[in-house]
Design a protein around this motif. Sequence first.
Motif, mmCIF file in Angstrom:
data_model
loop_
_atom_site.group_PDB
_atom_site.id
_atom_site.type_symbol
_atom_site.label_atom_id
_atom_site.label_comp_id
_atom_site.label_asym_id
_atom_site.label_seq_id
_atom_site.Cartn_x
_atom_site.Cartn_y
_atom_site.Cartn_z
ATOM 1 N N THR A 27 -16.207 16.906 1.977
ATOM 2 C CA THR A 27 -16.556 16.681 3.368
ATOM 3 C C THR A 27 -16.509 15.220 3.774
ATOM 4 O O THR A 27 -16.553 14.936 4.960
ATOM 5 C CB THR A 27 -17.967 17.212 3.657
ATOM 6 O OG1 THR A 27 -18.891 16.573 2.766
ATOM 7 C CG2 THR A 27 -18.030 18.711 3.451
ATOM 8 N N THR A 28 -16.443 14.283 2.843
ATOM 9 C CA THR A 28 -16.410 12.875 3.210
ATOM 10 C C THR A 28 -15.197 12.212 2.570
ATOM 11 O O THR A 28 -15.070 12.196 1.340
ATOM 12 C CB THR A 28 -17.694 12.163 2.764
ATOM 13 O OG1 THR A 28 -17.781 12.228 1.346
ATOM 14 C CG2 THR A 28 -18.918 12.827 3.363
ATOM 15 N N GLN A 72 -24.123 10.097 2.936
ATOM 16 C CA GLN A 72 -23.293 10.044 4.128
ATOM 17 C C GLN A 72 -23.473 11.272 5.000
ATOM 18 O O GLN A 72 -23.206 11.234 6.205
ATOM 19 C CB GLN A 72 -21.818 9.897 3.741
ATOM 20 C CG GLN A 72 -21.504 8.537 3.141
ATOM 21 C CD GLN A 72 -20.064 8.416 2.724
ATOM 22 O OE1 GLN A 72 -19.422 9.405 2.395
ATOM 23 N NE2 GLN A 72 -19.557 7.197 2.718
ATOM 24 N N GLN A 73 -23.950 12.377 4.392
ATOM 25 C CA GLN A 73 -24.138 13.600 5.149
ATOM 26 C C GLN A 73 -25.442 13.606 5.931
ATOM 27 O O GLN A 73 -25.618 14.408 6.838
ATOM 28 C CB GLN A 73 -24.126 14.815 4.203
ATOM 29 C CG GLN A 73 -22.762 15.127 3.630
ATOM 30 C CD GLN A 73 -21.784 15.534 4.706
ATOM 31 O OE1 GLN A 73 -21.989 16.487 5.426
ATOM 32 N NE2 GLN A 73 -20.705 14.783 4.838
ATOM 33 N N ALA A 84 -21.920 11.047 -1.190
ATOM 34 C CA ALA A 84 -21.612 12.076 -0.197
ATOM 35 C C ALA A 84 -22.887 12.593 0.466
ATOM 36 O O ALA A 84 -22.924 12.787 1.682
ATOM 37 C CB ALA A 84 -20.853 13.224 -0.858
#
Lengths: 196, 164
Positions: free
Chosen positions: A14-15, B73-74, B70
Motif C-alpha cells: 500500500t505504500t 505511513q498508514q 508502512a
Amino acid sequence: MPARRAGCRALVSTTPQARALDEFLASIQRKAFKIAQLALRHEDDALDAVQDAMLSLAHTYAGRPAEEWKPLFYRILDNRILDMQRRRTVRGRVMSWLPFKSRDAEGDDEQDPIEQAPSHEPSPLARLEIDESIAVLEQAIAGLPDRQRQCFLLRNFEGLDVAETAAAMGCSAGSVKTHYFRALQALREALGDTAP
Amino acid sequence: MSTDDIGTNAAGRPQPAGGGQSGTAQAGSAQRTALERDARAALDASAARLDARIQSRLNQARHRAVEELAARQQRPAWQRWFGMGGGFGLVPAGAVAGVALVAVVLWTGRPEGRPGGMDTAAAFEDIELLADADALDLSTEADTEFVEWAALTAGESADTAVGT
C-alpha cells in the motif's frame, strides 16, 4: 501463507516508499551481513547490527532520496559495529572477573525448522575446496585495520564509488583512496604466494 | 591508442592505457586488479551461500523494518503528528496539552475590548514554560493545584491591569 506474512505484504503493497525500501534492503542484506560478520567475527552480533541498521534507516532516513540509502545504511551499520565492538570490550573486561559460563556454551534445546531444512549445497569435496579459499581470503580481510577493511569491502564488495564510500565512512575522497590502496597492499602481503 | 586514453579495469575503475608505465608497474596493476576481482568473486560466493538460518533472520529483520515504516505511513496525519499509535510524533503530547491550557486561560481571562499587552506577554511566557520538557514533567506529576492557581492568577492579573 501465515497471517503475519500476509499482513506484512498487505502493508508493503500500500505504500510506494515501503515497497522501495523493501527492495533496497533485500538487495543489500546479504552483503551487509558479510561486512558485519567480517568486522565482528560473530554471526549473531552481525545479525543484530544489520537489523538495527535496517530499523534505523526505516525510522530516520526513509524519507531521503533512494540514491542516498546505500551510503546512509552503511554509515549506520558501521556505527552499530563500533558500538558492539566497544560493548564487547567492556563486557570482556567485566566477564573476565566472573566465574560462570556464557549462555551460548550451554547450548539451545529449541529446534529451528529452518536450520533443519535440507540444503542444496555442492558435494562435500567441492564445498571443502571452496570453503578453504574463501576462508583464507576472509581471514585476510578480517585481519585488516578497521578503516582499511571497511573501505575495501564498500568499494570492492558492495561496489560503492569513491564519493559514496566517503559518505558512508565519514571521510574525504582522498582518505578513501589511501585506505583502499593500503588495504590492497596489506592483502597482498597477507595472502603472499596464494594471491593471484 | 594514445597515452591519454582512459579505459576501465575489471573493477570498473579508470585505468590509463599502457605506454607510460614500466613493466613492473603494469604487472603490479594487473596483479591488483586480479586480486580485487578474485576477492569480489569469493565474497559474492560466500554471501550467496549463507545458511538458511541466517537468511531467515535477515528476512525477518527486513520485514520488521518495512512493516514499521508502512504502518507509520498508514496512520492518519494527526496521529503521526502527535506520536500516537506506538511511534514517535513531531509534537510531544504534553506540549499540546500545555498550549491548549494556555489557550483556555487566554480565552476565559480576556473580556472584549481589553488591551492585551501585559497578559499577552505573560501568556507567551506561559507557553514557553509549558512547552519546556522539564516543566511538563512537573505538570504531569499531578501538580494540578499549581496549574489551577496559575490559571486563577492569570485572570486576576488581567483584572488588575484594567484597573490601573
